[in-house]
Enzyme design. Structure first.
Site: not given
Ligand code: NDP
Length: 474
Positions: A52, A124, A334
């Site tokens: 990303h 997404n 993350y």
């Protein structure tokens, strides 16, 4: 006239000519302004996201229009609540300079600045994913990135992995369908993708999926249309989003949820926490709960988009996790990526900072700019009433789990039913696009891997396999 200064406010008398001994050089080490400019430039980039990396973002708000208090006590989801947010769209595989109009999944990551802390829904434009165990994630991403020897992307690696991990067939079918290249970020749906939980004020738990349906309509590009755009404009999605918002044409999404009471999870007939599957609408209908709008562009791309840090670990009371293995992997990876990419105190940057009160005993660390305001104590437990304390009333209800520790293969090996349902929804034109997109993506793939793919397509539908075969000229 504003006087030019260096980073410390010292006035700059000459910004064109460096300090030298004589007109023809050499330069003097004491030219601190030259040193500062060069040193700062060397540090202008931070590590790009491993996935990303290329993205666009905008601010907006979420407005809840329906009463779903029977499912959740989360303030952000109560009827009438309006919550500011930032939404970052992205492509997955390309680097920070990749073209926008490529065939790829689109990231749809939202940070809601709620009154109870930040809630990040990091989804997404697809309701599913390629894999269902984070153990496979680094290998899968290697197949999407560049070969370490050739430094080229490899169709062979992608199809080798996908055909050996057939749980990916559902997501591959979505990726290769007409929706695999959106016309713009405004024309995509968003999905929370994982199963999360909602918890009401009676302590009852419901499993939930979040859906954001574009009000601009789904619009897509064929490979040929996308190639023509990329030839002239690598930033087509960024340009579209930025310009639409600048001229007041604010994009909107209808927000919907699917809800299952905790004890009805087996109603689906498959693992409700399997990220490669959707919950069919006929079994768990969509419930409309509100609207999301994007209405403001960031002022500074690097500060507010590149340094925006999303994490599914950011959750608020009344919204919780689920046993989804992929979600649990992301709860680790993350924040870990953000600490590496931005730094220990990334949560203090304005774009990441909670807009509600933060009372943490985590202190110090590189680039800390926080004002310490925890009263007498800098530790917990402590004896001081002006220092923040835990509150057990926020504990989630018990979640019953059982089973012996083991590396379990998934119990479910039905890789075909849901891709078949999607294939059967497609009209002839969409099927033709699916076949030709797959054929194009198989350029350079070894025959044995193509044969393995065709055997899987045959199990989805003989028409699927024969369509791809024909498109491949076999
Ligand atoms: P439904 O007919 O009720 O729903 C079909 C869904 O498919 C709609 O949400 C539609 O989105 C979406 N869709 C249509 N074409 C594509 C595409 N090329 N790529 C991705 N999504 C697409 O059927 P079911 O709920 O029984 O699901 C059937 C299949 O639809 C699933 O196997 C799955 O592949 C797909 N799907 C299902 C979703 C779900 O949550 N149940 C969500 C998204 C896809 P839209 O309304 O925007 O046109």
């Amino acid at each position: 006239m504003k006087k030019l200064t260096n980073d410390f406010g010292n006035v700059v008398a000459d910004n064109q000519n460096s300090l030298s001994a004589g007109a023809q050089g050499p330069l003097l080490l004491q030219d601190y302004i030259l040193l500062e400019k060069l040193a700062h430039q060397n540090r202008e980039r931070i590590p790009e996201r491993t996935v990303h990396a290329k993205g666009s973002a905008a601010y907006g708000e979420l407005r809840i229009t329906e009463d779903i208090s029977k499912y959740t006590k989360a303030k952000v989801l109560q009827k009438g609540e309006v919550t500011p947010l930032i939404l970052r769209f992205s492509t997955v595989a390309g680097e920070a300079g990749a073209a926008d109009a490529e065939r790829d999944v689109r990231g749809f990551a939202i940070k809601f600045y709620t009154k109870e802390g930040n809630w990040d829904l990091v989804g997404n434009n697809t309701p599913t994913f390629f894999i269902r165990d984070p153990y496979k994630f680094p290998d899968f991403i290697h197949t999407q990135k560049r070969d370490p020897r050739t430094h080229l992307r490899s169709n062979n690696a992608a199809w080798d992995f996908w055909t050996l991990c057939p749980e990916s067939l559902h997501q591959v079918t979505i990726l290769m369908s007409d929706r695999g290249i959106p016309a713009s970020y405004r024309n995509v749906n968003g999905y929370g993708s994982h199963t999360y939980s909602l918890i009401n004020d009676k302590g009852e738990r419901f499993w939930v999926k979040f859906h954001f349906k574009t009000k601009q309509g789904i619009k897509t590009l064929t490979n040929a249309e996308a190639e023509a755009i990329i030839a002239k404009d690598r930033e087509s999605h960024q340009r579209d989003l930025y310009n639409a918002i600048e001229k007041g044409d604010f994009p909107k999404w209808t927000v919907k949820i699917q809800v299952l009471p905790e004890n009805e999870a087996d109603k689906l007939g498959f693992n409700p926490f399997d990220l490669t599957k959707v919950w069919p609408h006929s079994i768990v209908p969509l419930i409309e709960i509100g609207e999301m709008v994007l209405n403001k562009n960031p002022e500074n791309y690097f500060n507010e988009v590149e340094q925006a840090a999303f994490s599914p670990a950011n959750i608020v009371p009344g919204i919780g996790f689920s046993p989804d293995k992929m979600l649990q992997g992301r709860i680790f990876s993350y924040p870990d990526a953000q600490r590496y990419r931005i730094g220990t105190n990334y949560h203090l940057l304005p774009v990441n900072r909670a807009r509600s009160e933060v009372n943490t005993y985590n202190v110090a660390g590189a680039m800390n700019s926080d004002t310490y305001k925890n009263g007498a104590a800098y530790y917990e437990p402590n004896s001081y009433s002006d220092s923040p304390k835990e509150d057990k009333s926020y504990l989630e209800p018990d979640l019953a789990l059982d089973g012996a520790a083991q590396r379990y293969a998934p119990l479910d090996d039905d890789f075909y039913t849901q891709p078949r349902a999607l294939f059967n929804l497609m009209n002839d034109n969409q099927k033709a696009q699916l076949f030709s997109n797959i054929a194009a993506s198989m350029d350079g793939v070894e025959k044995s891997i193509i044969d393995r793919a065709l055997a899987h397509f045959e199990k989805i539908s003989p028409d699927y396999a024969s369509g791809v075969k024909k498109a491949l000229g076999l």
